[in-house]
Design a protein around this motif. Structure first.
Motif, PDB file in Angstrom:
ATOM      1  N   TRP A   1      10.405  68.747  55.687  1.00  0.00           N
ATOM      2  CA  TRP A   1       9.680  70.135  55.561  1.00  0.00           C
ATOM      3  C   TRP A   1       9.293  71.023  56.522  1.00  0.00           C
ATOM      4  N   ALA A   2       9.442  70.268  57.654  1.00  0.00           N
ATOM      5  CA  ALA A   2       8.942  71.096  59.065  1.00  0.00           C
ATOM      6  C   ALA A   2      10.085  72.094  59.531  1.00  0.00           C
ATOM      7  N   VAL A   3      11.353  71.560  59.281  1.00  0.00           N
ATOM      8  CA  VAL A   3      12.581  72.193  59.704  1.00  0.00           C
ATOM      9  C   VAL A   3      13.465  73.228  58.421  1.00  0.00           C
ATOM     10  N   VAL A   4      12.899  72.941  57.176  1.00  0.00           N
ATOM     11  CA  VAL A   4      13.525  73.717  56.174  1.00  0.00           C
ATOM     12  C   VAL A   4      12.678  74.677  55.446  1.00  0.00           C
ATOM     13  N   ASN A   5      12.814  75.653  55.616  1.00  0.00           N
ATOM     14  CA  ASN A   5      11.888  76.916  54.976  1.00  0.00           C
ATOM     15  C   ASN A   5      12.364  77.994  54.856  1.00  0.00           C
ATOM     16  N   ALA A   6      11.487  79.211  54.409  1.00  0.00           N
ATOM     17  CA  ALA A   6      12.210  80.276  54.162  1.00  0.00           C
ATOM     18  C   ALA A   6      12.900  81.063  55.306  1.00  0.00           C
ATOM     19  N   GLU A   7      12.634  80.851  56.650  1.00  0.00           N
ATOM     20  CA  GLU A   7      13.239  81.245  57.748  1.00  0.00           C
ATOM     21  C   GLU A   7      14.451  80.569  58.070  1.00  0.00           C
ATOM     22  N   GLN A   8      14.509  79.362  57.728  1.00  0.00           N
ATOM     23  CA  GLN A   8      15.529  78.577  58.039  1.00  0.00           C
ATOM     24  C   GLN A   8      15.884  77.761  56.531  1.00  0.00           C
ATOM     25  N   PRO A   9      16.412  78.398  55.544  1.00  0.00           N
ATOM     26  CA  PRO A   9      16.247  77.495  54.274  1.00  0.00           C
ATOM     27  C   PRO A   9      17.513  76.499  53.934  1.00  0.00           C
ATOM     28  N   TYR A  10      18.449  76.243  54.921  1.00  0.00           N
ATOM     29  CA  TYR A  10      19.582  75.138  54.743  1.00  0.00           C
ATOM     30  C   TYR A  10      19.249  73.936  55.208  1.00  0.00           C
ATOM     31  N   TYR A  11      19.770  72.946  54.274  1.00  0.00           N
ATOM     32  CA  TYR A  11      19.338  71.465  54.146  1.00  0.00           C
ATOM     33  C   TYR A  11      20.696  70.932  53.984  1.00  0.00           C
ATOM     34  N   SER A  12      21.280  69.928  54.751  1.00  0.00           N
ATOM     35  CA  SER A  12      22.503  69.199  54.780  1.00  0.00           C
ATOM     36  C   SER A  12      21.924  67.637  54.366  1.00  0.00           C
ATOM     37  N   VAL A  13      22.478  66.882  53.592  1.00  0.00           N
ATOM     38  CA  VAL A  13      22.308  65.533  53.231  1.00  0.00           C
ATOM     39  C   VAL A  13      22.519  64.686  54.431  1.00  0.00           C
ATOM     40  N   GLN A  14      24.010  65.451  54.981  1.00  0.00           N
ATOM     41  CA  GLN A  14      24.453  64.315  56.111  1.00  0.00           C
ATOM     42  C   GLN A  14      24.008  64.794  57.425  1.00  0.00           C
ATOM     43  N   GLN A  15      23.641  65.977  57.529  1.00  0.00           N
ATOM     44  CA  GLN A  15      23.395  66.384  58.914  1.00  0.00           C
ATOM     45  C   GLN A  15      21.766  66.761  59.571  1.00  0.00           C
ATOM     46  N   THR A  16      21.175  67.174  58.485  1.00  0.00           N
ATOM     47  CA  THR A  16      19.688  67.525  58.810  1.00  0.00           C
ATOM     48  C   THR A  16      18.815  66.450  59.176  1.00  0.00           C
TER      49      THR A  16
ATOM     50  N   VAL B   1      21.789  75.824  45.094  1.00  0.00           N
ATOM     51  CA  VAL B   1      20.438  76.733  45.262  1.00  0.00           C
ATOM     52  C   VAL B   1      19.372  75.771  44.946  1.00  0.00           C
ATOM     53  N   VAL B   2      18.005  75.809  45.680  1.00  0.00           N
ATOM     54  CA  VAL B   2      17.026  75.055  45.024  1.00  0.00           C
ATOM     55  C   VAL B   2      15.570  75.875  45.369  1.00  0.00           C
ATOM     56  N   VAL B   3      15.223  76.046  44.068  1.00  0.00           N
ATOM     57  CA  VAL B   3      13.928  77.130  44.123  1.00  0.00           C
ATOM     58  C   VAL B   3      12.712  75.823  44.329  1.00  0.00           C
ATOM     59  N   GLN B   4      11.807  76.005  45.200  1.00  0.00           N
ATOM     60  CA  GLN B   4      10.684  75.098  45.561  1.00  0.00           C
ATOM     61  C   GLN B   4       9.407  75.865  45.616  1.00  0.00           C
ATOM     62  N   HIS B   5       8.514  75.306  44.957  1.00  0.00           N
ATOM     63  CA  HIS B   5       7.003  75.554  45.084  1.00  0.00           C
ATOM     64  C   HIS B   5       6.582  74.581  46.203  1.00  0.00           C
ATOM     65  N   ARG B   6       6.075  74.987  47.364  1.00  0.00           N
ATOM     66  CA  ARG B   6       5.944  74.040  48.309  1.00  0.00           C
ATOM     67  C   ARG B   6       4.581  73.554  48.343  1.00  0.00           C
ATOM     68  N   HIS B   7       4.087  72.477  49.087  1.00  0.00           N
ATOM     69  CA  HIS B   7       2.523  72.299  49.109  1.00  0.00           C
ATOM     70  C   HIS B   7       1.824  73.189  49.693  1.00  0.00           C
ATOM     71  N   ALA B   8       0.520  73.284  49.343  1.00  0.00           N
ATOM     72  CA  ALA B   8      -0.360  74.200  49.661  1.00  0.00           C
ATOM     73  C   ALA B   8      -1.484  73.404  50.618  1.00  0.00           C
ATOM     74  N   GLY B   9      -1.581  73.904  51.751  1.00  0.00           N
ATOM     75  CA  GLY B   9      -2.706  73.237  52.513  1.00  0.00           C
ATOM     76  C   GLY B   9      -2.168  72.033  53.171  1.00  0.00           C
ATOM     77  N   HIS B  10      -3.362  71.323  53.818  1.00  0.00           N
ATOM     78  CA  HIS B  10      -2.874  70.016  54.388  1.00  0.00           C
ATOM     79  C   HIS B  10      -3.801  69.003  53.719  1.00  0.00           C
ATOM     80  N   VAL B  11      -3.912  68.653  52.592  1.00  0.00           N
ATOM     81  CA  VAL B  11      -4.976  67.792  51.845  1.00  0.00           C
ATOM     82  C   VAL B  11      -4.581  66.441  52.320  1.00  0.00           C
ATOM     83  N   GLY B  12      -3.471  66.266  52.395  1.00  0.00           N
ATOM     84  CA  GLY B  12      -3.035  64.924  52.932  1.00  0.00           C
ATOM     85  C   GLY B  12      -4.067  64.112  54.139  1.00  0.00           C
ATOM     86  N   GLU B  13      -4.400  64.917  54.708  1.00  0.00           N
ATOM     87  CA  GLU B  13      -5.397  64.188  55.991  1.00  0.00           C
ATOM     88  C   GLU B  13      -6.628  63.797  55.330  1.00  0.00           C
ATOM     89  N   ASN B  14      -6.816  64.095  53.882  1.00  0.00           N
ATOM     90  CA  ASN B  14      -8.191  63.924  53.428  1.00  0.00           C
ATOM     91  C   ASN B  14      -7.826  62.614  52.406  1.00  0.00           C
TER      92      ASN B  14
END
Length: 247
Positions: free
Chosen positions: A61-76, A184-197
């Protein structure tokens, strides 16, 4: 110095069912000195769980986003530590195609477990690998880390439709699967950082016997089964949906 044999003995002492399903979240540094390093840790867990299913999160999640949208099973590479990156490169593992919340699984049912994760539209959809942990009543190990690293709890909040946990707008991401297909994968990402709670419920989960503790290497281990945790959080979140929200 910890060895594969001493680590195997600790897993047995924890009461982990080798015929079931186990997911490992952990800090390699917390384990202390291990002969053979992190690869020994991965190999130990895979060996112990050989009759069942061993799962490692390999989040990106820290390296695949709207700015860099490509993920590879074998390489990322995963952005969550040494063990996930060793696990994703270990022979026998199959990694899912989810662009931000992938896992790598080992065992005879591994391919079925990770199948079609790239078709889900949220990080921890009920029909994804994360939901299958609930179906299997998996054991979730938190090794040298706390509940704030327990991705399964994000899944619980998704499945209970807790408000404001997913972004309203979506991102268009791309997953290169193991067979070379680009999806192509359409994603609604997590909002905020509630995991810290999430640690807000640690005392309660201990009190009712859902959360247990032990040792693995030098690390303190917190662990639980998926179904009892889900049922406990369902009660707590029904009473207070914003339990993990900002205060």
């Amino acid at each position: 110095m910890h060895t594969k044999q001493s680590l195997l003995a600790q897993l047995k002492a924890l009461g982990i069912d080798p015929n079931g399903t186990t997911l490992f979240h952990g800090s390699y540094k917390s384990l202390g000195d291990v002969a053979g390093g992190g690869q020994t840790v991965v190999d130990t867990l895979v060996e112990y769980m050989r009759p069942g299913l061993m799962v490692f999160p390999t989040h990106t999640w820290a390296v695949v986003n709207a700015e860099q949208p490509y993920y590879s099973v074998q390489q990322t590479p995963s952005n969550i530590g040494i063990i996930p990156n060793l696990a994703r490169q270990t022979t026998g593992g199959v990694r899912s195609g989810h662009p931000t919340h992938s896992v790598v699984a080992f065992g005879k049912e591994a391919k079925a477990f990770i199948k079609d994760d790239h078709k889900t539209t949220t990080p921890c959809a009920r029909n994804s690998s994360w939901g299958k942990l609930l179906d299997r009543n998996a054991t979730i190990l938190l090794v040298g880390v706390g509940l704030n690293r327990d991705t399964f709890i994000h899944g619980v909040e998704e499945w209970l439709d807790i408000p404001n946990r997913l972004e309203e707008t979506n991102q268009i991401l791309y997953s290169r699967l193991a067979d070379g297909r680009l999806e192509v994968v359409v994603q609604h990402r997590h909002a905020g950082h509630v995991g810290e709670n999430f640690p807000r419920v640690e005392a309660r989960l201990r009190e009712i016997g859902v959360l247990k503790e032990g040792e693995f290497g030098d690390a303190k281990v917190l662990y639980h089964q998926a179904r009892p945790l889900y049922e406990a959080l369902k009660v707590l979140l029904t009473e207070k949906p914003d339990l993990f929200g900002e205060r």
